[in-house]
Design a protein around this motif. Structure first.
Motif, PDB file in Angstrom:
ATOM      1  N   GLY A  62      -5.210   4.090 -25.808  1.00 39.09           N
ATOM      2  CA  GLY A  62      -4.959   5.498 -25.533  1.00 39.09           C
ATOM      3  C   GLY A  62      -4.507   5.713 -24.100  1.00 39.09           C
ATOM      4  N   PRO A  63      -4.283   6.966 -23.709  1.00 37.24           N
ATOM      5  CA  PRO A  63      -3.808   7.283 -22.357  1.00 37.24           C
ATOM      6  C   PRO A  63      -4.914   7.119 -21.319  1.00 37.24           C
ATOM      7  CG  PRO A  63      -4.189   9.285 -23.600  1.00 37.24           C
ATOM      8  CD  PRO A  63      -4.387   8.166 -24.571  1.00 37.24           C
ATOM      9  N   PHE A  64      -4.504   6.887 -20.083  1.00 36.86           N
ATOM     10  CA  PHE A  64      -5.461   6.790 -18.983  1.00 36.86           C
ATOM     11  C   PHE A  64      -4.776   7.242 -17.698  1.00 36.86           C
ATOM     12  CE2 PHE A  64      -3.056   3.025 -18.211  1.00 36.86           C
ATOM     13  CZ  PHE A  64      -3.241   2.682 -16.879  1.00 36.86           C
ATOM     14  N   THR A  65      -5.592   7.538 -16.700  1.00 39.23           N
ATOM     15  CA  THR A  65      -5.093   7.848 -15.367  1.00 39.23           C
ATOM     16  C   THR A  65      -5.403   6.676 -14.456  1.00 39.23           C
ATOM     17  OG1 THR A  65      -5.413  10.228 -15.689  1.00 39.23           O
ATOM     18  CG2 THR A  65      -5.220   9.437 -13.421  1.00 39.23           C
ATOM     19  N   GLY A  66      -4.354   6.047 -13.940  1.00 37.42           N
ATOM     20  CA  GLY A  66      -4.523   4.900 -13.071  1.00 37.42           C
ATOM     21  C   GLY A  66      -4.224   5.243 -11.625  1.00 37.42           C
ATOM     22  N   SER A  67      -4.250   4.238 -10.770  1.00 41.61           N
ATOM     23  CA  SER A  67      -3.951   4.464  -9.352  1.00 41.61           C
ATOM     24  C   SER A  67      -3.247   3.259  -8.761  1.00 41.61           C
ATOM     25  CB  SER A  67      -5.229   4.773  -8.569  1.00 41.61           C
ATOM     26  OG  SER A  67      -6.071   3.625  -8.517  1.00 41.61           O
ATOM     27  N   ILE A  68      -2.463   3.519  -7.730  1.00 45.21           N
ATOM     28  CA  ILE A  68      -1.835   2.480  -6.946  1.00 45.21           C
ATOM     29  C   ILE A  68      -2.125   2.753  -5.474  1.00 45.21           C
ATOM     30  CG2 ILE A  68       0.020   2.063  -8.611  1.00 45.21           C
ATOM     31  CD1 ILE A  68       1.861   3.732  -6.791  1.00 45.21           C
ATOM     32  N   ILE A  69      -1.946   1.734  -4.640  1.00 51.34           N
ATOM     33  CA  ILE A  69      -2.102   1.918  -3.202  1.00 51.34           C
ATOM     34  C   ILE A  69      -0.875   2.657  -2.691  1.00 51.34           C
ATOM     35  CG2 ILE A  69      -2.394   0.785  -0.983  1.00 51.34           C
ATOM     36  CD1 ILE A  69      -4.781   0.519  -2.881  1.00 51.34           C
ATOM     37  N   LYS A  70      -1.092   3.801  -2.042  1.00 50.81           N
ATOM     38  CA  LYS A  70       0.032   4.632  -1.619  1.00 50.81           C
ATOM     39  C   LYS A  70       0.756   4.121  -0.379  1.00 50.81           C
ATOM     40  CE  LYS A  70       1.337   9.421  -0.632  1.00 50.81           C
ATOM     41  NZ  LYS A  70       0.874  10.825  -0.523  1.00 50.81           N
ATOM     42  N   PRO A  71       0.047   3.771   0.718  1.00 53.04           N
ATOM     43  CA  PRO A  71       0.784   3.357   1.924  1.00 53.04           C
ATOM     44  C   PRO A  71       1.456   2.000   1.746  1.00 53.04           C
ATOM     45  CG  PRO A  71      -1.567   3.091   2.258  1.00 53.04           C
ATOM     46  CD  PRO A  71      -1.407   3.809   0.955  1.00 53.04           C
ATOM     47  N   ARG A  72       2.569   1.827   2.431  1.00 53.01           N
ATOM     48  CA  ARG A  72       3.255   0.541   2.448  1.00 53.01           C
ATOM     49  C   ARG A  72       2.543  -0.369   3.454  1.00 53.01           C
ATOM     50  NH1 ARG A  72       8.895   2.667   4.365  1.00 53.01           N
ATOM     51  NH2 ARG A  72       7.405   3.780   5.706  1.00 53.01           N
ATOM     52  N   ILE A  73       2.102  -1.523   2.974  1.00 47.71           N
ATOM     53  CA  ILE A  73       1.316  -2.432   3.790  1.00 47.71           C
ATOM     54  C   ILE A  73       2.206  -3.547   4.327  1.00 47.71           C
ATOM     55  CG2 ILE A  73      -0.685  -3.973   3.852  1.00 47.71           C
ATOM     56  CD1 ILE A  73      -1.376  -1.044   3.319  1.00 47.71           C
ATOM     57  N   GLY A  74       2.059  -3.859   5.618  1.00 48.89           N
ATOM     58  CA  GLY A  74       2.733  -5.000   6.223  1.00 48.89           C
ATOM     59  C   GLY A  74       1.715  -5.957   6.813  1.00 48.89           C
ATOM     60  N   LEU A  75       2.011  -7.241   6.761  1.00 55.23           N
ATOM     61  CA  LEU A  75       1.132  -8.265   7.320  1.00 55.23           C
ATOM     62  C   LEU A  75       1.788  -8.873   8.548  1.00 55.23           C
ATOM     63  CD1 LEU A  75       0.152 -10.091   3.995  1.00 55.23           C
ATOM     64  CD2 LEU A  75      -0.948  -8.109   5.054  1.00 55.23           C
ATOM     65  N   THR A  76       1.036  -8.963   9.636  1.00 58.82           N
ATOM     66  CA  THR A  76       1.574  -9.527  10.873  1.00 58.82           C
ATOM     67  C   THR A  76       0.643 -10.637  11.380  1.00 58.82           C
ATOM     68  OG1 THR A  76       0.559  -7.677  12.086  1.00 58.82           O
ATOM     69  CG2 THR A  76       2.898  -7.512  11.599  1.00 58.82           C
ATOM     70  N   PRO A  77       0.821 -11.848  10.868  1.00 62.88           N
ATOM     71  CA  PRO A  77       0.016 -12.971  11.356  1.00 62.88           C
ATOM     72  C   PRO A  77       0.521 -13.458  12.712  1.00 62.88           C
ATOM     73  CG  PRO A  77       1.568 -13.735   9.699  1.00 62.88           C
ATOM     74  CD  PRO A  77       1.732 -12.239   9.774  1.00 62.88           C
ATOM     75  N   ILE A  78      -0.411 -13.802  13.582  1.00 66.37           N
ATOM     76  CA  ILE A  78      -0.068 -14.397  14.874  1.00 66.37           C
ATOM     77  C   ILE A  78       0.030 -15.906  14.673  1.00 66.37           C
ATOM     78  CG2 ILE A  78      -0.797 -14.742  17.251  1.00 66.37           C
ATOM     79  CD1 ILE A  78      -2.279 -12.102  17.127  1.00 66.37           C
ATOM     80  N   LEU A  79       1.201 -16.460  14.962  1.00 71.13           N
ATOM     81  CA  LEU A  79       1.415 -17.904  14.795  1.00 71.13           C
ATOM     82  C   LEU A  79       0.601 -18.673  15.837  1.00 71.13           C
ATOM     83  CD1 LEU A  79       5.296 -17.900  14.296  1.00 71.13           C
ATOM     84  CD2 LEU A  79       3.520 -18.019  12.535  1.00 71.13           C
ATOM     85  N   ARG A  80       0.116 -19.874  15.423  1.00 76.20           N
ATOM     86  CA  ARG A  80       0.309 -20.382  14.085  1.00 76.20           C
ATOM     87  C   ARG A  80      -0.926 -20.192  13.210  1.00 76.20           C
ATOM     88  NH1 ARG A  80      -0.595 -26.929  14.549  1.00 76.20           N
ATOM     89  NH2 ARG A  80      -2.090 -26.794  16.259  1.00 76.20           N
ATOM     90  N   ALA A  81      -2.070 -19.959  13.885  1.00 76.10           N
ATOM     91  CA  ALA A  81      -3.335 -19.895  13.161  1.00 76.10           C
ATOM     92  C   ALA A  81      -3.382 -18.748  12.155  1.00 76.10           C
ATOM     93  CB  ALA A  81      -4.502 -19.783  14.134  1.00 76.10           C
ATOM     94  N   GLY A  82      -2.674 -17.655  12.446  1.00 74.24           N
ATOM     95  CA  GLY A  82      -2.668 -16.530  11.528  1.00 74.24           C
ATOM     96  C   GLY A  82      -2.096 -16.857  10.165  1.00 74.24           C
ATOM     97  N   LEU A  83      -1.316 -17.940  10.080  1.00 72.31           N
ATOM     98  CA  LEU A  83      -0.786 -18.362   8.787  1.00 72.31           C
ATOM     99  C   LEU A  83      -1.906 -18.705   7.810  1.00 72.31           C
ATOM    100  CD1 LEU A  83       2.152 -20.690   9.957  1.00 72.31           C
ATOM    101  CD2 LEU A  83       2.331 -18.368   9.033  1.00 72.31           C
TER     102      LEU A  83
END
Length: 211
Positions: free
Chosen positions: A59-80
């Motif tokens: 049947g029908p349902f109400t779902g959700s998604i994450i609204k904001p656009r997420i970016g990942l910024t790892p500091i090289l090299r350990a952040g990898l």
């Protein structure tokens, strides 16, 4: 915004294994991944959701998604070592590598690479820095993100292990920054290493530790 320190038996057990000098590179990578995943989940608690109407086989349902656009910024090299765990949570997130290293004598950060595009195309950045000793590298990365155009209140710093002096340095330089850290050690050595710490994260992740 206050500092968030995780308190969880699974995190404590994995961090204890990371500290051991006898832990293999494979097990070290897996431990960093597991702790990073938990940090990502905890740091995502307040993300805005957007609802949608859908249909299950029943049947029908109400779902959700994450609204904001997420970016990942790892500091090289350990952040990898943290990146794959966060990509498990945000598989569509762009990954913008930041190249910074700490000069051995002055302990000051030196920028050598940035993959940031000319204009921000994300709403929230997860800054990934597994080890915060003096805090200088994280502060330099934060300056890069702010110059790029991401407001401080849209940055989340994720740290596996931090020193108390290093975290205080970041907090005094960037008041209000949201910090998520798995554990905090009390001090750093004269060489700028966390004590008792877990060694050089990059070397242990990529099995380049010198005997």
């Amino acid at each position: 915004m206050p500092r968030h320190v995780l308190s969880h038996p699974l995190v404590n057990a994995r961090l204890s294994n990371l500290r051991l000098a006898t832990t293999s590179a494979k097990d070290f990578r897996e431990g960093i991944h597991d702790i990073s995943f938990i940090l990502g989940v905890e740091a995502s608690q307040d993300l805005e959701e957007q609802t949608f109407d859908g249909q299950t086989p029943i049947g029908p349902f109400t779902g959700s998604i994450i609204k904001p656009r997420i970016g990942l910024t790892p500091i090289l090299r350990a952040g990898l070592g943290m990146t794959d765990a966060l990509l498990t949570l945000f598989p569509a997130a762009p990954v913008y590598h930041l190249g910074l290293f700490r000069e051995k004598v002055s302990l000051q950060p030196v920028e050598y690479y940035s993959k940031l595009p000319s204009v921000p195309n994300v709403d929230i950045c997860f800054l990934l820095d597994p080890l915060v000793a003096t805090g200088g590298t994280a502060c330099a990365a934060l300056a890069m993100l702010l110059d790029w155009g991401i407001p401080l209140n849209r940055i989340k710093l994720l740290v596996v292990l931090g020193s108390e002096p290093g975290l205080r340095h970041i907090e005094s330089s960037y008041p209000g920054l949201e910090i998520w850290v798995a554990a905090v050690d009390p001090s750093i050595t004269h060489d700028g290493l966390i004590s008792p710490g877990l060694g050089d994260t990059g070397d242990r992740l990529f099995n380049t530790t010198r005997e």
